[in-house]
Design a protein around this motif. Structure first.
Motif, PDB file in Angstrom:
ATOM      1  N   TYR A  78       0.842  -1.202   0.000  1.00  0.00           N
ATOM      2  CA  TYR A  78       0.000   0.000   0.000  1.00  0.00           C
ATOM      3  C   TYR A  78       0.878   1.254   0.000  1.00  0.00           C
ATOM      4  O   TYR A  78       0.708   2.165  -0.816  1.00  0.00           O
ATOM      5  CB  TYR A  78      -0.887   0.032   1.252  1.00  0.00           C
ATOM      6  CG  TYR A  78      -2.271  -0.538   1.077  1.00  0.00           C
ATOM      7  CD1 TYR A  78      -3.296   0.232   0.527  1.00  0.00           C
ATOM      8  CD2 TYR A  78      -2.565  -1.829   1.481  1.00  0.00           C
ATOM      9  CE1 TYR A  78      -4.585  -0.279   0.381  1.00  0.00           C
ATOM     10  CE2 TYR A  78      -3.841  -2.352   1.339  1.00  0.00           C
ATOM     11  CZ  TYR A  78      -4.851  -1.572   0.788  1.00  0.00           C
ATOM     12  OH  TYR A  78      -6.114  -2.076   0.633  1.00  0.00           O
ATOM     13  N   ARG A  79       1.823   1.274   0.962  1.00  0.00           N
ATOM     14  CA  ARG A  79       2.663   2.472   1.130  1.00  0.00           C
ATOM     15  C   ARG A  79       3.544   2.670  -0.099  1.00  0.00           C
ATOM     16  O   ARG A  79       3.774   3.797  -0.537  1.00  0.00           O
ATOM     17  CB  ARG A  79       3.498   2.346   2.402  1.00  0.00           C
ATOM     18  CG  ARG A  79       2.643   2.255   3.680  1.00  0.00           C
ATOM     19  CD  ARG A  79       3.489   2.278   4.938  1.00  0.00           C
ATOM     20  NE  ARG A  79       2.635   2.143   6.124  1.00  0.00           N
ATOM     21  CZ  ARG A  79       2.440   1.000   6.782  1.00  0.00           C
ATOM     22  NH1 ARG A  79       3.049  -0.098   6.375  1.00  0.00           N
ATOM     23  NH2 ARG A  79       1.648   0.960   7.832  1.00  0.00           N
ATOM     24  N   SER A  81       2.870   1.968  -3.073  1.00  0.00           N
ATOM     25  CA  SER A  81       2.067   2.478  -4.186  1.00  0.00           C
ATOM     26  C   SER A  81       1.608   3.911  -3.953  1.00  0.00           C
ATOM     27  O   SER A  81       0.930   4.506  -4.816  1.00  0.00           O
ATOM     28  CB  SER A  81       0.839   1.581  -4.398  1.00  0.00           C
ATOM     29  OG  SER A  81      -0.065   1.740  -3.319  1.00  0.00           O
ATOM     30  N   ALA A  83      -0.406   4.848  -1.417  1.00  0.00           N
ATOM     31  CA  ALA A  83      -1.677   4.881  -0.688  1.00  0.00           C
ATOM     32  C   ALA A  83      -1.412   4.860   0.818  1.00  0.00           C
ATOM     33  O   ALA A  83      -0.417   4.326   1.284  1.00  0.00           O
ATOM     34  CB  ALA A  83      -2.542   3.689  -1.072  1.00  0.00           C
ATOM     35  N   ILE A 351      -8.185  -2.509  -2.141  1.00  0.00           N
ATOM     36  CA  ILE A 351      -6.909  -3.091  -2.562  1.00  0.00           C
ATOM     37  C   ILE A 351      -6.866  -3.306  -4.077  1.00  0.00           C
ATOM     38  O   ILE A 351      -5.796  -3.439  -4.666  1.00  0.00           O
ATOM     39  CB  ILE A 351      -6.638  -4.408  -1.804  1.00  0.00           C
ATOM     40  CG1 ILE A 351      -5.146  -4.748  -1.888  1.00  0.00           C
ATOM     41  CG2 ILE A 351      -7.518  -5.549  -2.337  1.00  0.00           C
ATOM     42  CD1 ILE A 351      -4.671  -5.709  -0.865  1.00  0.00           C
ATOM     43  N   THR A 353      -7.217  -1.152  -6.130  1.00  0.00           N
ATOM     44  CA  THR A 353      -6.574   0.023  -6.719  1.00  0.00           C
ATOM     45  C   THR A 353      -5.066   0.017  -6.531  1.00  0.00           C
ATOM     46  O   THR A 353      -4.382   0.948  -6.988  1.00  0.00           O
ATOM     47  CB  THR A 353      -7.143   1.305  -6.077  1.00  0.00           C
ATOM     48  OG1 THR A 353      -6.774   1.321  -4.680  1.00  0.00           O
ATOM     49  CG2 THR A 353      -8.656   1.363  -6.181  1.00  0.00           C
ATOM     50  N   ILE A 354      -4.528  -1.005  -5.851  1.00  0.00           N
ATOM     51  CA  ILE A 354      -3.124  -0.989  -5.417  1.00  0.00           C
ATOM     52  C   ILE A 354      -2.234  -1.755  -6.391  1.00  0.00           C
ATOM     53  O   ILE A 354      -2.544  -2.885  -6.786  1.00  0.00           O
ATOM     54  CB  ILE A 354      -2.984  -1.597  -4.007  1.00  0.00           C
ATOM     55  CG1 ILE A 354      -3.802  -0.790  -3.012  1.00  0.00           C
ATOM     56  CG2 ILE A 354      -1.524  -1.660  -3.589  1.00  0.00           C
ATOM     57  CD1 ILE A 354      -3.433   0.668  -2.910  1.00  0.00           C
ATOM     58  N   SER A 355      -1.119  -1.113  -6.768  1.00  0.00           N
ATOM     59  CA  SER A 355      -0.041  -1.776  -7.509  1.00  0.00           C
ATOM     60  C   SER A 355       1.269  -1.384  -6.832  1.00  0.00           C
ATOM     61  O   SER A 355       1.595  -0.195  -6.753  1.00  0.00           O
ATOM     62  CB  SER A 355      -0.021  -1.353  -8.979  1.00  0.00           C
ATOM     63  OG  SER A 355      -1.179  -1.804  -9.645  1.00  0.00           O
ATOM     64  N   LYS A 377      -2.736  -4.023  -9.566  1.00  0.00           N
ATOM     65  CA  LYS A 377      -4.175  -3.788  -9.609  1.00  0.00           C
ATOM     66  C   LYS A 377      -4.951  -4.867  -8.855  1.00  0.00           C
ATOM     67  O   LYS A 377      -5.905  -5.465  -9.356  1.00  0.00           O
ATOM     68  CB  LYS A 377      -4.651  -3.708 -11.069  1.00  0.00           C
ATOM     69  CG  LYS A 377      -4.048  -2.516 -11.805  1.00  0.00           C
ATOM     70  CD  LYS A 377      -4.563  -2.434 -13.228  1.00  0.00           C
ATOM     71  CE  LYS A 377      -3.971  -1.212 -13.933  1.00  0.00           C
ATOM     72  NZ  LYS A 377      -4.389  -1.107 -15.337  1.00  0.00           N
TER      73      LYS A 377
END
Length: 433
Positions: A78-79, A81, A83, A351, A353-355, A377
């Motif tokens: 997360y971090r 990426s 977010a 999640i 939305t996370i890459s 993604k």
């Protein structure tokens, strides 16, 4: 003479090929793991939160450590990426309570189900069934399950926190279980109060303890193994938690550890097969686990006897037992200071939305555990684990042996070498490619 010996009563199976001289003394020991788990391959292509269900199934003893490593890897992704993912102090403390409870139950089982029995067998003495220890270990599991819902294979940790929201009644239940565990460790494991134990400064005082810890050290002395089992004298801690920080120790040199210096090596192939890679730090074998954590944390009694006896079998045993006391103190402090008004869970962005890439590092019962994943993604593209077994039981060569290998070379017999092998608290089920 070359002898193949199956190491029983461990999690999973391991085979040691001993090469001995005519007197039976061990000249070399090659360690083989027989099963390929393939957990990383199972995870690739899946939804990231599937890792919170699948990764804990890697091991029936330290599955909770795998859960925490997995969730911290996702939070790091997360971090990475960009977010934001927040975690309350309450959620951090609860994760540590359950993780420490898992370490505690592991150490109890190792003492009573493995080490006391194996030492009694070598001495040709009878060892009573350790029913009292099974009850104590189940209490430690109850303590973890009070917050995590179940043990083993809990999935209660999520990116952003934990799913439990304990009440004052559950805190009282937790303190009651903890008090029972404290009484067991004082009365049965140590044979003295925590206050008296904390005044101990010498190895001789440890062997004089009236509890089962002292009995095991006495057995090891009677077997002539107390000052055997020396390895490289290099120690590594990569995970961090209250009272323990990341550090590498090589002789008198201490430095902050950098996970970028970790590598894997699969060159040690026996008969065309190996199911365990070696884990290396700066290209060398380092010991991880309780002795490494004790030296990094500066726990005085272990530091003093390590200075006098080096990384011997008896010091390795003492470090694991001493860690029980440290774990109980930390669990009590965490529970008593838990602020129930804080949120248990703070929802992060979806999640899907996370890459990004992420790494979770945890100090598991046997040492440093690393989970690394890459998400694109909301799908796992790559997943890798480096387990404590790889650090301590890595299979090197006669010229450059692994940690446990080096400790076994020179043992007077295969039986004594196998006992030294078990001082590392061996386990193979989490050994994966």
């Amino acid at each position: 003479m070359i002898t193949h010996e199956l190491i029983e009563r461990i999690e999973g199976e391991a085979l040691i090929d001993f090469r001995t001289d005519r007197s039976g003394r061990v000249q070399d020991a090659q360690i083989r793991f027989l099963h390929f788990r393939g957990m990383e391959a199972i995870l690739e292509g899946r939804h990231p939160l599937d890792a919170l269900v699948i990764a804990p199934r890697v091991c029936g003893i330290c599955g909770h450590s795998h859960l925490i490593a997995a969730v911290e890897a996702i939070e790091a992704a997360y971090r990475h990426s960009g977010a934001e993912v927040k975690l309350s102090m309450k959620a951090r403390s609860i994760r540590n309570v359950t993780k420490f409870s898992e370490l505690l139950q592991n150490h109890l089982k190792w003492l009573y189900l493995i080490m006391l029995g194996e030492s009694a067998k070598l001495l040709r003495e009878e060892h009573p069934l350790p029913l009292k220890a099974l009850n104590a270990a189940s209490q430690a599991n109850r303590l973890a399950a009070l917050f995590s819902g179940q043990w083993p294979h809990s999935s209660y940790a999520l990116p952003g926190g934990v799913t439990c929201d304990p009440t004052h009644i559950e805190i009282m239940q937790a303190l009651k279980i903890l008090a029972e565990l404290e009484r067991f460790v004082e009365a049965e494991v140590l044979g003295c109060s925590f206050g008296e134990f904390e005044t101990i400064r010498s190895y001789r005082d440890l062997t004089a303890l009236g509890g089962d810890f002292g009995k095991l050290l006495q057995n090891v002395e009677r077997l002539g193994l107390a000052d055997t089992g020396h390895s490289h004298g290099r120690f590594l801690v990569l995970g961090e938690h209250p009272g323990c920080r990341s550090m590498a120790i090589d002789g008198n040199t201490r430095r902050a550890a950098d996970v970028a210096n970790v590598s894997e090596d699969a060159s040690a192939v026996i008969e065309g097969k190996t199911y365990a890679k070696n884990a290396l730090y700066e290209g060398a074998f380092y010991e991880t686990g309780p002795l490494a954590r004790a030296l990094v944390s500066g726990r005085s009694v272990i530091g003093a006897i390590h200075e006098a006896h080096g990384d011997s079998a008896s010091v390795r045993i003492a470090a694991r037992m001493d860690e029980m006391v440290d774990l109980l103190k930390n669990i009590r402090r965490l529970i008593e200071t838990l602020d129930l008004s804080e949120p248990s869970y703070i929802a992060p962005p979806p999640i899907e939305t996370i890459s990004g890439e992420g790494r979770g590092i945890v100090e598991a019962p046997r040492g440093s555990l690393i989970h690394t994943l890459r998400i694109e993604k909301g799908k796992i593209i790559a997943y890798a684990m480096i387990t404590p077994t790889q650090w301590n039981l890595g299979n090197g060569t006669a010229v450059s042996p692994g940690v446990a290998q080096k400790a076994m070379i020179g043992a007077q017999s295969r039986d004594k070498a196998s006992f030294l092998f078990r001082t590392f608290d061996v386990c193979s089920v989490c050994t994966t490619h």
